[in-house]
Design an enzyme around this catalytic site. Structure first.
Site, PDB file in Angstrom:
ATOM      1  N   GLU A 223      39.421  -6.738 -12.136  1.00 29.47           N
ATOM      2  CA  GLU A 223      38.294  -5.833 -11.897  1.00 29.47           C
ATOM      3  C   GLU A 223      37.860  -5.081 -13.147  1.00 29.47           C
ATOM      4  O   GLU A 223      38.667  -4.415 -13.805  1.00 29.47           O
ATOM      5  CB  GLU A 223      38.654  -4.823 -10.805  1.00 29.47           C
ATOM      6  CG  GLU A 223      37.510  -3.880 -10.440  1.00 29.47           C
ATOM      7  CD  GLU A 223      37.823  -3.007  -9.248  1.00 29.47           C
ATOM      8  OE1 GLU A 223      36.975  -2.168  -8.896  1.00 29.47           O
ATOM      9  OE2 GLU A 223      38.913  -3.158  -8.659  1.00 29.47           O
ATOM     10  N   LYS A 239      35.963  -4.632  -3.523  1.00 21.15           N
ATOM     11  CA  LYS A 239      36.427  -4.129  -2.232  1.00 21.15           C
ATOM     12  C   LYS A 239      36.227  -5.243  -1.220  1.00 21.15           C
ATOM     13  O   LYS A 239      35.115  -5.733  -1.030  1.00 21.15           O
ATOM     14  CB  LYS A 239      35.667  -2.873  -1.788  1.00 21.15           C
ATOM     15  CG  LYS A 239      36.389  -1.600  -2.130  1.00 21.15           C
ATOM     16  CD  LYS A 239      37.626  -1.400  -1.306  1.00 21.15           C
ATOM     17  CE  LYS A 239      38.604  -0.423  -1.921  1.00 21.15           C
ATOM     18  NZ  LYS A 239      39.685  -1.079  -2.642  1.00 21.15           N
TER      19      LYS A 239
END
Length: 669
Positions: A223, A239
């Site tokens: 990420e 997410k």
């Protein structure tokens, strides 16, 4: 550090090296940092022997702004040097060093880059040669041993923390929170070799090795937290997760793309990151550049989105990081309250895990990953943080298994073995072949707690069959029907193929505990309850009820009571309301949740933990049709337990529950 400097970059001939090779070689250098993957338009960056270390007690964002001023032309994509290291999730947990030179590989070609003017020429040349010589040495391989890996808490403990987070969400305090646990193991040998194996085994987008201070940090993050180039800023929050292993791996990608829970969670974090960036960006420049893309990562699929912005003139990297830290995807919404909830529910500080790893350069800008999939080795202990985002629709036990979906690729890379049978997802339950059902109480034609019953049935259908709730079943649960009865029981059965059967029957009006005779119960030894779904096949419950006619049958393990054949169980222990956690073995009862909310509203302390009847001052079952039913005696393997009455606390809770059912409101103290 305001002196003007220029950037020098020159090609260097080095042998073919993998990121793992560079980590092993760099570990011999003082305070070394290796970045590998998609960093800064290159694939490997090495820095070592900083000329300054930021104090752990100092403001790290202010330190990152203490940079020299670049004069003259900057070679394309050059970093030159700058601040490298990590920012911990909690204040005061940081490891940052200032490096005047780095070695980098781009497109297969190595170059050494330096900030000319920070040091005198002779000293800088010596440092540059030291890095080059280090990568020309033979690549060593040193052994290590990772002991048995143990989670910092049990499945039941993590499930209780997740359920507490859900209660904060239902109370309106937060919308989402990231709840984590720590995997620990004894460690001996070369931490650098373990880091090298982790990076080579996972091949992450944002791999990192940081050896600043007492701990070795190895990160396999997928990420991007922040990347600033010129005045342009990009963040790519993650997410939403599904496992990516076995024969069903590609199907899981489709399930993730269609998951309302995961999509809603991702969009919440996108909005949070938009808000964070808007504080330091040009008005109107913040935009979503990608939304809900399904992206592969080691062992899992992720939902990834992108947010871009243009920084206002004069905004520094330290100010940008201050506005966005900690990363929204690993904290929650709203961020300040979510961080407080995290501190309340987790079992210790996170340190580097879920902080940020990266660099700030006076030449190229700034780039930081979110420090997930990140291990640290300090002394003789290996630590790996794992966690996930919690929303109102989260299932506590599923969140535990998601933690291990993320951890397994890293643990396999370092030959990690977990000493917890609950770490593996359970096999498919054969009862799923008959379908699931839900039962609710209907008052005057209106189902009570209908939204909660609808949500539970939808979750079961999605988790078991990846199917939506059929429209006519949803209609039956979400709208009233004509009836001559004041109170009815309504049951909806849904098969794996989507067939629906609805049955209704008249029932007596539910009453409070002070209007009841107590029930006789028997505790039957079992390793588990009846599971997290209301199975249409109820053979096990039926056999137990037939074997013990006239008694409330409660299954119990060696730690305490789990649930009855038709309801959840609660008790009063030392003045607290106690009920077992949602660890995947028992039903997440709608009325159980309602009762906990009522307890919270009136200030009653409650605990999600094993319920030992030996220490209980009162005991009751809690269900969606009968409400609360108090137990006057319970036959256990150690003898017969008796209670004189339900007690004041359970009686008051039952009164408020019936009032809520009758009036549609919760009575507050």
């Amino acid at each position: 550090m305001t002196r003007p400097v220029s950037i020098c970059a020159r090609a260097v001939e080095l042998p073919a090296l993998t990121p793992a090779d560079v980590v092993r070689l760099a570990s011999a250098l003082p305070e070394s940092v290796v970045l590998a993957g998609e960093w800064a338009a290159g694939d490997i960056t090495l820095a070592a022997d900083p000329i300054r270390l930021a104090s752990a007690s100092a403001d790290p964002f202010a330190a990152l702004d203490d940079l020299p001023v670049i004069t003259g032309d900057i070679p394309a994509d050059a970093i030159g040097g700058g601040w490298f290291g990590w920012l911990g999730f909690e204040p005061g947990a940081n490891a940052l060093g200032f490096y005047p030179n780095v070695l980098r590989r781009k497109n297969g070609q190595w170059s050494d880059e330096a900030l000319l003017g920070v040091l005198d020429d002779a000293e800088l040349e010596l440092r540059r040669q030291t890095l080059v010589d280090a990568l020309r040495r033979p690549v060593p391989r040193v052994g290590y041993r990772l002991g048995t890996v143990a989670p910092s808490r049990t499945l039941a403990g993590h499930a209780a923390a997740v359920e507490r987070a859900i209660q904060h969400i239902r109370a309106g305090e937060i919308y989402q929170a990231n709840i984590c646990l720590t995997l620990r193991a004894p460690f001996a040998g070369s931490a650098a070799q373990a880091a090298a194996d982790l990076l080579s085994g996972v091949e992450p987008r944002y791999g990192a090795f940081v050896s600043i201070g007492a701990a070795i940090v190895a990160s396999a993050s997928p990420e991007l937290f922040l990347r600033r180039t010129g005045r342009h800023v990009l963040t790519q929050p993650i997410k939403g997760t599904r496992p990516r292993a076995g024969t069903d791996a590609s199907a899981e990608a489709g399930r993730l793309a269609g998951s309302d829970k995961d999509r809603a969670e991702n969009v919440m974090i996108v909005d949070l990151m938009r808000n964070d960036l808007s504080r330091v960006s040009e008005v109107g420049s913040v935009r979503v550049s990608g939304l809900l893309d399904v992206v592969p990562a080691p062992g899992v699929w992720h939902l990834v989105s992108g947010v871009e912005a243009q920084l206002r003139d004069g905004v520094t990297d330290g100010e940008l990081l201050r506005a966005a830290f900690p990363p929204g995807s690993v904290s929650g919404v709203p961020k300040s309250r979510a961080v407080e909830v995290i501190a309340e529910l987790e079992d210790g500080p996170r340190g580097v895990y879920t902080g940020a790893i990266g660099y700030v350069s006076p030449a190229s800008g700034a780039e930081f990953s979110v420090a997930i999939r990140t291990a640290s080795i300090a002394g003789e202990e290996f630590r790996l943080g794992v966690g996930g985002g919690i929303t109102v629709d989260s299932t506590p036990a599923q969140e535990w298994w998601e933690c291990f979906d993320k951890a397994w690729p890293l643990l396999r890379a370092v030959d990690g073995r977990v000493d917890d049978p609950a770490a593996s997802r359970p096999s498919p339950d054969p009862r799923a072949a008959k379908g699931v059902f839900d039962t609710c109480l209907v008052r005057g034609g209106e189902p009570i707690e209908r939204a909660e019953h609808l949500a539970r049935l939808q979750r079961s259908l999605y988790e078991l069959y990846q199917a939506p709730l059929p429209a006519h079943a949803a209609e039956a649960l979400t709208s009233g029907h004509r009836t001559t009865s004041q109170w009815e029981r309504q049951r909806i059965d849904v098969s794996p193929t989507g067939q629906v059967r609805i049955t209704r029957s008249e029932v007596a009006s539910p009453i409070t505990l002070d209007g009841q005779e107590g029930a006789d119960a028997i505790a039957v030894a079992a390793a588990t309850g009846f599971g997290p779904h209301k199975w249409s096949g109820r053979e096990r419950q039926t056999l137990l009820e037939e074997a013990h006619p006239g008694q409330v049958v409660i299954v119990a393990d060696r730690w305490g009571l789990l649930e009855s054949t038709r309801a959840n169980v609660v008790g009063v222990v030392d003045g607290r309301l106690v009920t077992p956690p949602l660890d995947g073995r028992i039903l997440p009862g709608v009325t159980r949740t309602t009762l906990l909310e009522i307890a919270r509203d009136i200030g009653v302390e409650f605990a999600l933990e094993p319920l030992d009847p030996q220490g209980a001052q009162a005991l009751a079952t809690v269900g969606s049709v009968a409400g609360m039913r108090w137990i006057r005696c319970c036959e256990t393997d150690t003898g017969l337990l008796r209670w004189d009455g339900p007690g004041a606390l359970l009686t008051e809770l039952s009164r408020r529950l019936i009032h809520r059912w009758a009036c549609g409101v919760t009575v507050r103290g």
